[in-house]
Design an enzyme around this catalytic site. Structure first.
Site, mmCIF file in Angstrom:
data_model
loop_
_atom_site.group_PDB
_atom_site.id
_atom_site.type_symbol
_atom_site.label_atom_id
_atom_site.label_comp_id
_atom_site.label_asym_id
_atom_site.label_seq_id
_atom_site.Cartn_x
_atom_site.Cartn_y
_atom_site.Cartn_z
ATOM 1 N N HIS A 154 -2.638 7.077 7.374
ATOM 2 C CA HIS A 154 -1.724 8.030 6.719
ATOM 3 C C HIS A 154 -2.445 9.312 6.323
ATOM 4 C CE1 HIS A 154 2.203 6.169 6.285
ATOM 5 N NE2 HIS A 154 1.691 5.036 5.822
ATOM 6 N N HIS A 171 -4.169 0.860 7.855
ATOM 7 C CA HIS A 171 -2.837 1.475 7.871
ATOM 8 C C HIS A 171 -2.794 2.674 6.906
ATOM 9 C CE1 HIS A 171 1.740 1.096 7.862
ATOM 10 N NE2 HIS A 171 1.505 1.906 6.847
ATOM 11 N N GLU A 172 -3.283 2.463 5.678
ATOM 12 C CA GLU A 172 -3.228 3.541 4.676
ATOM 13 C C GLU A 172 -4.173 4.680 5.048
ATOM 14 O OE1 GLU A 172 -0.762 3.477 2.799
ATOM 15 O OE2 GLU A 172 -0.343 1.357 3.136
ATOM 16 N N CYS A 226 6.196 -0.148 7.066
ATOM 17 C CA CYS A 226 5.732 0.984 6.261
ATOM 18 C C CYS A 226 6.863 1.431 5.346
ATOM 19 C CB CYS A 226 5.324 2.121 7.200
ATOM 20 S SG CYS A 226 4.752 3.594 6.335
ATOM 21 N N LEU A 227 6.541 1.728 4.101
ATOM 22 C CA LEU A 227 7.580 2.160 3.152
ATOM 23 C C LEU A 227 8.262 3.452 3.604
ATOM 24 C CD1 LEU A 227 5.842 1.451 -0.295
ATOM 25 C CD2 LEU A 227 7.602 0.081 0.854
ATOM 26 N N GLN A 263 2.571 10.032 1.519
ATOM 27 C CA GLN A 263 3.890 9.394 1.454
ATOM 28 C C GLN A 263 4.693 9.830 0.228
ATOM 29 O OE1 GLN A 263 2.221 5.225 2.221
ATOM 30 N NE2 GLN A 263 4.246 5.126 3.166
ATOM 31 N N GLY A 278 0.825 -1.198 0.000
ATOM 32 C CA GLY A 278 0.000 0.000 0.000
ATOM 33 C C GLY A 278 0.860 1.248 0.000
HETATM 34 CO CO CO Z 1 2.634 3.211 5.699
#
Ligand code: CO
Length: 165
Positions: A134, A130-131, A88-89, A50, A45
Site C-alpha cells: 500500500h 500487503h500493507e 482489503c478494506l 487507505q 491491517g
Molecule cells: Co489492503
C-alpha cells in the site's frame, strides 16, 4: 477517531508515500486513529494511504495480542513463495489468491521510536507484505493471476466508477 477508508478507484490509494521524518504527537494521533478505524472495520491491517495520509506507515492486528504500529518499514523477502487468499478494506467484497514470499524479515520504527527487527511467517508475513505494498500504491488485485484479474475486472470498474460519481 474513526477515519474514512478510501475505496478502490480513489487516487489516495495510488500515491507514492513519504518517509515519516519525526514521530510527533500528530503522527501518534494518526496511528491511534488508524488502529480504531482498522478495529471498527474488523481488519487485520490498515495503511496510511487507505485513510488519505501520504506517509510510510501502517498498523497491524492479526490477533496475536500485539497491535503493531509500523513506521518507515524495510522488508526482505524470502525466495520461497506461498499462495493464500487475501482481501482489503479498500476493496470490499473481493477475495482472491495472491502469491507472496513465505517469510519476511522486517525492520521498522514503532510509535515509541524503537527500532524493531522481526522475522515473520504465515498471516503476519502476509499482512506485512500487503500493507507495505500500500505504501507504494500497490493493491493486492494488481498481483492476482491473469484469470482472477479477468474475473474481478467488472467489479473493480464498478467500484471505481462509484467513486468518481
Ligand atoms: Co489492503
Amino acid at each position: 477517531m474513526v477515519l474514512e477508508i478510501k475505496i478502490y478507484g480513489e487516487e489516495a490509494l495510488r500515491v507514492k508515500t513519504e518517509e515519516v521524518k519525526e514521530i510527533n504527537p500528530e503522527i501518534i494521533t494518526i496511528l491511534n486513529d488508524m488502529v480504531e478505524t482498522m478495529q471498527e472495520a474488523n481488519g487485520v491491517g490498515l495503511a496510511a494511504p487507505q485513510v488519505g495520509i501520504n506517509k510510510r506507515m501502517f498498523v497491524l492486528d492479526i490477533g496475536d495480542g500485539i497491535i503493531r504500529k509500523v513506521i518507515n518499514p524495510r522488508i526482505e523477502y524470502s525466495e520461497e513463495t506461498i499462495e493464500c487468499e487475501e482481501g482489503c478494506l479498500s476493496i470490499p467484497g473481493i477475495y482472491k489468491t495472491v502469491k507472496r514470499a513465505k517469510t519476511v524479515k522486517v525492520e521498522y520504527t514503532n510509535e515509541k521510536n524503537e527500532k524493531i527487527v522481526e522475522e515473520v511467517s504465515e498471516l503476519l508475513s502476509r499482512a506485512f507484505q500487503h500493507e507495505n505494498d500500500h505504501l507504494d500504491g500497490i493493491l493486492f488485485t494488481d498481483k492476482v493471476s491473469p484469470v482472477a484479474k479477468r474475473l474481478i475486472r467488472k467489479k473493480l470498474q464498478a467500484m471505481a466508477k462509484r467513486i468518481k460519481e
